[in-house]
Design a protein around this motif. Structure first.
Motif, PDB file in Angstrom:
ATOM      1  N   LYS A  94       2.900  -0.966  -6.337  1.00 58.39           N
ATOM      2  CA  LYS A  94       2.506   0.262  -5.646  1.00 58.39           C
ATOM      3  C   LYS A  94       3.544   0.706  -4.615  1.00 58.39           C
ATOM      4  N   ARG A  97       5.742   3.832  -5.233  1.00 56.16           N
ATOM      5  CA  ARG A  97       5.240   5.212  -5.065  1.00 56.16           C
ATOM      6  C   ARG A  97       5.955   5.928  -3.927  1.00 56.16           C
ATOM      7  N   TYR A  98       6.594   5.165  -3.036  1.00 53.89           N
ATOM      8  CA  TYR A  98       7.189   5.755  -1.835  1.00 53.89           C
ATOM      9  C   TYR A  98       8.662   6.060  -2.094  1.00 53.89           C
ATOM     10  N   HIS A 111       1.750   6.609   6.418  1.00 51.39           N
ATOM     11  CA  HIS A 111       0.291   6.487   6.554  1.00 51.39           C
ATOM     12  C   HIS A 111      -0.193   6.647   7.983  1.00 51.39           C
ATOM     13  N   ALA A 398      -2.926   0.096   3.772  1.00 51.41           N
ATOM     14  CA  ALA A 398      -2.309   1.396   3.501  1.00 51.41           C
ATOM     15  C   ALA A 398      -1.841   1.492   2.055  1.00 51.41           C
ATOM     16  N   ASP A 402      -4.636   3.284   0.313  1.00 48.42           N
ATOM     17  CA  ASP A 402      -4.158   4.594   0.764  1.00 48.42           C
ATOM     18  C   ASP A 402      -4.880   5.063   2.027  1.00 48.42           C
ATOM     19  N   LYS A 404      -5.352   6.099   5.964  1.00 42.71           N
ATOM     20  CA  LYS A 404      -4.542   6.816   6.946  1.00 42.71           C
ATOM     21  C   LYS A 404      -5.363   7.000   8.217  1.00 42.71           C
TER      22      LYS A 404
END
Length: 466
Positions: A94, A97-98, A111, A398, A402, A404
């Motif tokens: 994951k 993804r950034y 985040h 985070a 996900d 925040k």
């Protein structure tokens, strides 16, 4: 040491410097210095990650603990490779993804905002310098025990080579040297175990000459002591900046997942090898100190020609971890602290030079840390309180869920850090009175604060407003 062994060791150092020189020509930007242009496929990722986390603690430290306590410490510390496997399956993929991320701080800012990035940078920097100091301590131990070189001189000599190639070549040099160092440790440490096991008469003779408790799951540890060590290693180095940096350097999620997971499996095997070496040293040299277990065995039990090769492999184990933390600390300082808060208009060329200068400064600071640390394992456990109780929980939440919530992350980080510091060094001796380690206390407070604050602002948190 025989002349052949000395020549082999000298050739190894020359090879590292040559790799650093060649790698310097591949570093044209800060991205090259930090994440190698995101081109590290899973076989290389596996090798460099395994070489990075199998450092002084996993070799000299693990052998020393087995020398003192038997396999029980291996069982407790196996929490780390287990955590690495889990991170490889559920977190590392994951991270891809950034887009453009180079540090944990990049992801934390995405985040939780810029304040969380700054706190992440500061805590990560202290943590990396502490672990780097533990590796410098291991370098000095090896030079002193095997070559008879003064402890401080050994630290300076070994770390000078690491500083040279990591400064000029960045992560490119670190990864290429890590692959060489991984191949050496994967060959030489098992070879050392096999040779010395034959000298004591085989596995049955080894078992017969040691206390039965040295082979049990719990040994002489209480359940609380075992769980305390297990949790410390489960959380202490999980997804720390150098290892997260490796995942970010992968080209895609598949390479990140496979490289991470296989590295964890290899760690379980390596822990068994280094711990068994500690038991063999106890049989052959029962009167030495624990941290000298592996060096003494290399110096006295191995034949001419093999000694220099294994010593180079031991240095490879330690230096591969040192260079990873050194590079990561430099990137953290520039990317998470200096550029966003001091020089936001800094161009690419300026940033690359600052990273190289900081690399030298941090390496020098780690050498000073090593001169005052009491033991390799103590230095590692001391450093862990600046990662797991502060950054790990908000970071994993985070990435995986996900989440925040700026307030939740920042307050949890600060509460975890304050709890850990007071627990370990406060006036009330809470760690001794409660039997609960500072790391565990800090993690529990971190989770509690994050949960309470996030629930308080749940509606706004889901929209990223707080």
């Amino acid at each position: 040491m025989h002349l052949y062994d000395m020549l082999g060791l000298a050739a190894y150092f020359i090879l590292l410097v040559w790799i650093g020189y060649r790698s310097a020509r591949q570093v044209h930007s800060s991205a090259d210095f930090a994440v190698a242009g995101n081109r590290i496929t899973w076989p290389i990722l596996f090798a460099t990650l395994a070489a990075s986390f199998l450092g002084g603690g996993a070799s000299l430290g693990r052998a020393g603990k087995a020398f003192e306590d038997g396999y029980v410490f291996m069982f407790a510390a196996s929490a780390f490779p287990i955590a690495t496997i889990l991170a490889g399956l559920y977190v590392a993929p994951k991270l891809k993804r950034y887009a453009g991320a180079q540090t944990v701080g990049d992801i934390m800012q995405h985040h939780y905002g810029s304040a969380a990035r700054l706190a992440t940078g500061l805590f990560s920097l202290v943590f990396c310098i502490g672990v780097l100091g533990a590796q410098a301590l291991a370098v000095g131990t090896l030079f002193n025990a095997v070559l008879g070189v003064d402890f401080a001189t050994g630290i300076i000599a070994g770390m000078a080579v690491v500083l040279l190639y990591s400064t000029v070549g960045g992560i490119w040099a670190v990864i290429q040297t890590d692959v060489v160092q991984f191949l050496m440790l994967a060959l030489c440490l098992p070879l050392t175990m096999v040779i010395t096991l034959q000298q004591v008469g085989g596995a049955e003779a080894l078992i017969a000459r040691l206390p039965e408790a040295h082979f049990s799951l719990m040994g002489d540890y209480s359940l609380a002591a075992f769980l305390s060590i297990f949790i410390a290693f489960l959380l202490g180095e999980t997804l720390v900046p150098p290892y997260t940096q490796r995942a970010l350097a992968a080209p895609d999620a598949r390479n990140a997942r496979i490289g991470y997971s296989i590295a964890g499996l290899f760690g379980l095997l390596f822990y068994f090898v280094s711990s068994t070496i500690g038991l063999l040293a106890l049989v052959l040299y029962p009167d030495i100190s624990a941290d000298q277990a592996l060096p003494a065995l290399v110096r006295s039990a191995l034949p001419v020609g093999i000694t220099g090769l294994v010593l180079a492999a031991l240095l490879a184990v330690v230096m591969s971890t040192a260079d990873s933390y050194l590079n990561s600390a430099a990137v953290i300082f520039v990317k998470d602290i200096y550029q966003p808060f001091v020089a936001p208009q800094m161009d690419e060329r300026h940033r690359l030079w600052i990273e190289r200068i900081v690399n030298l400064v941090i390496g020098s600071g780690a050498v000073l840390f090593a001169l005052y640390a009491t033991s390799i394992i103590d230095a590692l456990l001391l450093s862990y309180v600046f990662w797991a109780p502060t950054i790990l929980i908000p970071f994993v939440l985070a990435v995986v869920f996900d989440l925040k919530c700026r307030r939740a992350a920042l307050l949890a980080m600060l509460a975890g850090a304050l709890t850990s510091l007071l627990w370990q060094w406060g006036p009330f001796e809470l760690e001794q009175a409660s039997g609960l380690s500072a790391l565990i206390a800090g993690v529990l407070v971190n989770i509690l604060v994050f949960t309470l604050v996030y629930r308080r602002y749940a509606t706004k948190a889901r929209s990223g407003e707080v």
